[in-house]
Scaffold this motif. Sequence first.
Motif, PDB file in Angstrom:
ATOM      1  N   LEU A  34      25.380  -0.852 -22.297  1.00 29.19           N
ATOM      2  CA  LEU A  34      25.337  -2.267 -22.649  1.00 29.19           C
ATOM      3  C   LEU A  34      24.983  -2.424 -24.114  1.00 29.19           C
ATOM      4  CD1 LEU A  34      23.435  -3.582 -19.494  1.00 29.19           C
ATOM      5  CD2 LEU A  34      25.894  -3.388 -19.848  1.00 29.19           C
ATOM      6  N   LEU A  35      25.917  -2.937 -24.885  1.00 28.15           N
ATOM      7  CA  LEU A  35      25.719  -3.105 -26.322  1.00 28.15           C
ATOM      8  C   LEU A  35      25.883  -4.569 -26.696  1.00 28.15           C
ATOM      9  CD1 LEU A  35      27.806  -0.059 -27.620  1.00 28.15           C
ATOM     10  CD2 LEU A  35      25.336  -0.182 -27.257  1.00 28.15           C
ATOM     11  N   PRO A  36      25.110  -5.039 -27.681  1.00 26.86           N
ATOM     12  CA  PRO A  36      25.235  -6.433 -28.103  1.00 26.86           C
ATOM     13  C   PRO A  36      26.670  -6.769 -28.499  1.00 26.86           C
ATOM     14  CG  PRO A  36      23.288  -5.432 -29.065  1.00 26.86           C
ATOM     15  CD  PRO A  36      24.042  -4.330 -28.392  1.00 26.86           C
ATOM     16  N   GLY A  37      27.126  -7.937 -28.045  1.00 30.37           N
ATOM     17  CA  GLY A  37      28.476  -8.394 -28.337  1.00 30.37           C
ATOM     18  C   GLY A  37      29.451  -8.175 -27.208  1.00 30.37           C
ATOM     19  N   MET A  38      29.121  -7.362 -26.215  1.00 35.08           N
ATOM     20  CA  MET A  38      30.013  -7.129 -25.087  1.00 35.08           C
ATOM     21  C   MET A  38      30.089  -8.368 -24.200  1.00 35.08           C
ATOM     22  SD  MET A  38      29.269  -3.227 -23.814  1.00 35.08           S
ATOM     23  CE  MET A  38      29.926  -1.827 -24.723  1.00 35.08           C
ATOM     24  N   SER A  39      31.283  -8.627 -23.693  1.00 33.93           N
ATOM     25  CA  SER A  39      31.489  -9.779 -22.815  1.00 33.93           C
ATOM     26  C   SER A  39      31.137  -9.413 -21.378  1.00 33.93           C
ATOM     27  CB  SER A  39      32.939 -10.247 -22.889  1.00 33.93           C
ATOM     28  OG  SER A  39      33.268 -10.653 -24.202  1.00 33.93           O
ATOM     29  N   VAL A  40      30.579 -10.391 -20.651  1.00 34.22           N
ATOM     30  CA  VAL A  40      30.171 -10.169 -19.267  1.00 34.22           C
ATOM     31  C   VAL A  40      30.649 -11.327 -18.398  1.00 34.22           C
ATOM     32  CG1 VAL A  40      28.124  -8.841 -19.949  1.00 34.22           C
ATOM     33  CG2 VAL A  40      27.936 -11.303 -19.556  1.00 34.22           C
ATOM     34  N   VAL A  41      30.758 -11.021 -17.106  1.00 34.27           N
ATOM     35  CA  VAL A  41      31.002 -12.031 -16.084  1.00 34.27           C
ATOM     36  C   VAL A  41      29.809 -11.994 -15.151  1.00 34.27           C
ATOM     37  CG1 VAL A  41      32.523 -12.841 -14.254  1.00 34.27           C
ATOM     38  CG2 VAL A  41      33.482 -11.691 -16.252  1.00 34.27           C
ATOM     39  N   ALA A  42      29.134 -13.146 -14.967  1.00 33.00           N
ATOM     40  CA  ALA A  42      27.894 -13.187 -14.192  1.00 33.00           C
ATOM     41  C   ALA A  42      28.025 -14.159 -13.026  1.00 33.00           C
ATOM     42  CB  ALA A  42      26.725 -13.600 -15.091  1.00 33.00           C
ATOM     43  N   TYR A  43      27.223 -13.894 -11.989  1.00 32.66           N
ATOM     44  CA  TYR A  43      27.167 -14.747 -10.798  1.00 32.66           C
ATOM     45  C   TYR A  43      25.706 -15.097 -10.548  1.00 32.66           C
ATOM     46  CZ  TYR A  43      31.910 -13.015 -10.107  1.00 32.66           C
ATOM     47  OH  TYR A  43      33.238 -12.696 -10.280  1.00 32.66           O
ATOM     48  N   ILE A  44      25.361 -16.358 -10.803  1.00 33.20           N
ATOM     49  CA  ILE A  44      23.990 -16.830 -10.632  1.00 33.20           C
ATOM     50  C   ILE A  44      23.800 -17.300  -9.198  1.00 33.20           C
ATOM     51  CG2 ILE A  44      22.229 -18.412 -11.485  1.00 33.20           C
ATOM     52  CD1 ILE A  44      23.820 -18.619 -14.086  1.00 33.20           C
ATOM     53  N   GLN A  45      22.775 -16.797  -8.536  1.00 31.27           N
ATOM     54  CA  GLN A  45      22.510 -17.144  -7.137  1.00 31.27           C
ATOM     55  C   GLN A  45      21.520 -18.310  -7.098  1.00 31.27           C
ATOM     56  OE1 GLN A  45      21.166 -13.461  -5.361  1.00 31.27           O
ATOM     57  NE2 GLN A  45      22.704 -12.309  -6.524  1.00 31.27           N
ATOM     58  N   THR A  46      22.000 -19.451  -6.664  1.00 31.09           N
ATOM     59  CA  THR A  46      21.190 -20.677  -6.688  1.00 31.09           C
ATOM     60  C   THR A  46      20.593 -21.022  -5.331  1.00 31.09           C
ATOM     61  OG1 THR A  46      23.146 -22.052  -6.260  1.00 31.09           O
ATOM     62  CG2 THR A  46      22.605 -21.583  -8.563  1.00 31.09           C
ATOM     63  N   GLY A  47      20.960 -20.305  -4.263  1.00 38.48           N
ATOM     64  CA  GLY A  47      20.437 -20.603  -2.930  1.00 38.48           C
ATOM     65  C   GLY A  47      19.115 -19.908  -2.686  1.00 38.48           C
ATOM     66  N   SER A  48      18.540 -20.160  -1.510  1.00 32.54           N
ATOM     67  CA  SER A  48      17.247 -19.582  -1.143  1.00 32.54           C
ATOM     68  C   SER A  48      17.329 -18.684   0.081  1.00 32.54           C
ATOM     69  CB  SER A  48      16.227 -20.693  -0.881  1.00 32.54           C
ATOM     70  OG  SER A  48      16.686 -21.551   0.150  1.00 32.54           O
ATOM     71  N   ASN A  49      18.419 -18.748   0.852  1.00 32.10           N
ATOM     72  CA  ASN A  49      18.568 -17.942   2.061  1.00 32.10           C
ATOM     73  C   ASN A  49      19.219 -16.613   1.692  1.00 32.10           C
ATOM     74  OD1 ASN A  49      18.664 -17.050   4.667  1.00 32.10           O
ATOM     75  ND2 ASN A  49      20.495 -18.235   5.206  1.00 32.10           N
ATOM     76  N   LYS A  50      18.421 -15.556   1.590  1.00 35.46           N
ATOM     77  CA  LYS A  50      18.919 -14.267   1.124  1.00 35.46           C
ATOM     78  C   LYS A  50      19.362 -13.397   2.287  1.00 35.46           C
ATOM     79  CE  LYS A  50      16.243 -14.172  -3.147  1.00 35.46           C
ATOM     80  NZ  LYS A  50      15.307 -13.391  -4.001  1.00 35.46           N
ATOM     81  N   GLN A  51      20.320 -12.500   1.993  1.00 35.69           N
ATOM     82  CA  GLN A  51      20.893 -11.609   2.985  1.00 35.69           C
ATOM     83  C   GLN A  51      20.901 -10.179   2.453  1.00 35.69           C
ATOM     84  OE1 GLN A  51      24.535 -13.895   2.763  1.00 35.69           O
ATOM     85  NE2 GLN A  51      24.373 -14.441   4.935  1.00 35.69           N
ATOM     86  N   ASN A  52      21.072  -9.231   3.381  1.00 33.88           N
ATOM     87  CA  ASN A  52      21.234  -7.825   2.980  1.00 33.88           C
ATOM     88  C   ASN A  52      22.610  -7.644   2.346  1.00 33.88           C
ATOM     89  OD1 ASN A  52      18.748  -7.078   3.983  1.00 33.88           O
ATOM     90  ND2 ASN A  52      19.552  -6.522   5.995  1.00 33.88           N
TER      91      ASN A  52
END
Length: 491
Positions: free
Chosen positions: A343-361
Amino acid sequence: MYKPKNHRTMNKLTKHIPTILFALVVGISLYGCSSNEASPTQNHSDEDHSGHNHQVEAKVDHNHQAEASGKDLHSGALHQAEASLAENEVLITERQMEGAGIELGAITRQQLSKVIKSFGEIALAPSDEATVSALIGGIIKDIRVIEGDFVQQGQVIARIVHPDIVDLQQNYLDARNQHEYLKSDYQRQKRLLEDSVNAQKTVQNARAAYQSNLARLQSLKKKLQLIHINPENLTPKNIRDGYPVKAPISGHVAKVEINTGSHVTPQQSLFQVAANEKAHIDLKVYEQDLSKVAPGQPLTFNLSNSPGSQPMEGEVMRKAKRFDPEQRTALVHAQIKDMNDRLLPGMSVVAYIQTGSNKQNTLPEGAFVLDQGEDYVFLLKRKDQVNNSQEQKQEHSHQEQEAHHEHTTKQVPPHQSENADNGNKTNEHAEDISFFVFKKVRVNKGITQGGFSSFTTGQEGITSARFVVNNAQAILSEMNKGESGHSGHAH
């Protein structure tokens, strides 16, 4: 009638022909008997030689088999380990794991039903990257780093030389010497004024000279400190021709903008140093999703150029208080939980933010395989190792006994036995063979988001277990090979 003399000679020869033929027949018969008497010895010699060659060939074949046995990773104790496998279990050697790039990981708890997808890049805070500049112009004399080197804060990375640096030290020493004289003179003039011996004007002149030199002295002292020369230790004997350039922060050298012998001016940029291990993610979140994002929410991300790799984890830190009206996005800062060299500064990423509270395995997508319409994962049952050198010794001993039994009636010269023994030596440097045993566990696969899939299973004790998290299809293929009777390890 006259008969020539040679005619008489011919008559005499004709009379002796039967005697000559009889002598030839007897000679040929005697030669044949001699040959027949000699042949048993010759045949016996040939037979012994043939037996000798046969045994040598057997020994060579035995040595070849011994070498093959030493290289065969599927023999001996590995076969015993395979025989003890239960149903839906498979044995994989460590070499196979490395060759297929298979990795192990644990279950993570995530909320995949309410996920916000966003794009961004890896970035550094302003305090985590630095530009190294020249405070005083001069000639670059010594460059001690190249791009990519890691440097500690305060480490010398170059030197700059110039006559002005010598003059600066000389001026400081002059001001320090004047300081003692002017201070003493000012104190003396004050005492004379108190005794009404001296005029007020004289005292004021002495005080002005003293304070002016004191300010000059402090200014020169600060300049020397800025170029990393300690003024307290400076004497006329240790005046230097240059000053060291030091790294202002710890990090990797991102850029070198000079070379040895080049002339630099004050404030010119020389190096770029970046603390990549402190990098974070700057994400652009769209206006309609911004209200759902809050500090502390977990997220997963991948580099844009490798979407199929195992996702990495992070966490939302804060939302920037600036909105981009053109792109209709706001900046969200997120930390990276497990920073690595990829991971180097300037690299592009695709992220998925988890906004819920019910977690699963959840496990990465590469952990799941589809077999006969059902989803499975591979759970690590145990890791073990066997010593291959002991198996080689046992195999050599067995083959040697067979060879000895086959040729007990043959006599082998002493030198032949010695060579055979040398050829049967086992590989004393054989290494232990490490292997993994995995269990194929049926699961009910759920939602897939951001490179992870949720699942449920009836298997107990899985929260602390280790699983194959990528390229699980390779293990399934090995398992199917074993079940079909090929050379695989599975049963």
